[in-house]
Design an enzyme around this catalytic site. Sequence first.
Site, PDB file in Angstrom:
ATOM      1  N   HIS A 133       0.871  -1.172   0.000  1.00 42.31           N
ATOM      2  CA  HIS A 133       0.000   0.000   0.000  1.00 42.31           C
ATOM      3  C   HIS A 133       0.907   1.220   0.000  1.00 42.31           C
ATOM      4  CE1 HIS A 133      -3.720   2.280   0.652  1.00 42.31           C
ATOM      5  NE2 HIS A 133      -2.874   3.140   1.208  1.00 42.31           N
ATOM      6  N   CYS A 134       0.738   2.095  -1.002  1.00 40.50           N
ATOM      7  CA  CYS A 134       1.640   3.245  -1.133  1.00 40.50           C
ATOM      8  C   CYS A 134       0.893   4.535  -0.802  1.00 40.50           C
ATOM      9  CB  CYS A 134       2.187   3.304  -2.562  1.00 40.50           C
ATOM     10  SG  CYS A 134       3.188   4.774  -2.835  1.00 40.50           S
ATOM     11  N   PRO A 135       1.265   5.219   0.305  1.00 39.40           N
ATOM     12  CA  PRO A 135       0.569   6.475   0.637  1.00 39.40           C
ATOM     13  C   PRO A 135       0.787   7.563  -0.407  1.00 39.40           C
ATOM     14  CG  PRO A 135       2.433   6.096   2.105  1.00 39.40           C
ATOM     15  CD  PRO A 135       2.267   4.851   1.307  1.00 39.40           C
ATOM     16  N   ASN A 139      -3.094   4.606  -2.573  1.00 36.62           N
ATOM     17  CA  ASN A 139      -3.745   3.392  -3.067  1.00 36.62           C
ATOM     18  C   ASN A 139      -2.823   2.193  -2.871  1.00 36.62           C
ATOM     19  OD1 ASN A 139      -5.706   1.836  -4.250  1.00 36.62           O
ATOM     20  ND2 ASN A 139      -5.519   2.721  -6.299  1.00 36.62           N
TER      21      ASN A 139
END
Length: 278
Positions: A133-135, A139
């Site tokens: 999960h990439c802030p 997403n």
Amino acid sequence: MSEDKEMVFVNKTGRWFVWDPCGITCAVFTYGLLVYGVIVKFTVVIPAFPNYLTWINALVFMLLVFLAITSHVKAMITNPGIVARESATEEEIIERNQQGENLKYCKKCRSIKPERAHHCSTCEHCVRRMDHHCPWINNCVGEFNQKYFVLFTFYVMLVSFHGLATIVVFFFFCLSTEFNGCDAWLPGPLIFVLMILGVFEGFLFILFTCTMFWSQVYSICTDETGIESIKHEQRERISWKEALYEVFGSPCSFSWLNPFVPPPSLVMYLKHCTPMNV
Ligand SMILES: [Zn+2]
Ligand SMILES: [Zn+2]
């Protein structure tokens, strides 16, 4: 269920948005940094050297920024590959497994967890071929949006190299003219501060995007997601070529670099899409 639903917006056209304040802040901050580069280009570099080479340089820069922002928006609002919720009960899965099947169950989603899917606590869904999960894109990076994420890191990497090279060239040109005309629009001290910040931003972005871009390429070519490598999950792998085709499409072409061309898995999903239980 009603509480979980508030976290995301998703529809059957593949559009999706995660209501995570931290992720939204990071995404807006990313746009701010890219816009900062454009402002410096138009208020410092072009006024100092208003010739056709500077304009070509600015156009290339703008094109790269446009592709970076497009890739980012696509990565952020594309459904990463969520698994429909409440597709099975735990009792059903136990029963089917006793009959010889080998199914995994997600208690949080109350559904069958497909192979390579993992549960994301931020998105509150299981995501197919979840990498992480990439802030920064607010997403998950999964089966349907990995191409956009890789393109985002690639174009930001190019923007950063381009911006840093421009600042270095600008500085030496100004040095050769004893800073005559370099402060065409803005006062000298302000230009100095803008340049220092630009160098700092360029280095940070290069460090971040180079690391992300090459780790993504490595992960795709070895057919092993970030989560799988942490968990040391064993399974049969496909070749690096097949893995690249799976993410970017087949055969290799300029469409790989085009964020307006969706990845094959997303095309398939949209073709067979039915209203989802999310
Ligand atoms: Zn789940
Ligand atoms: Zn997520």
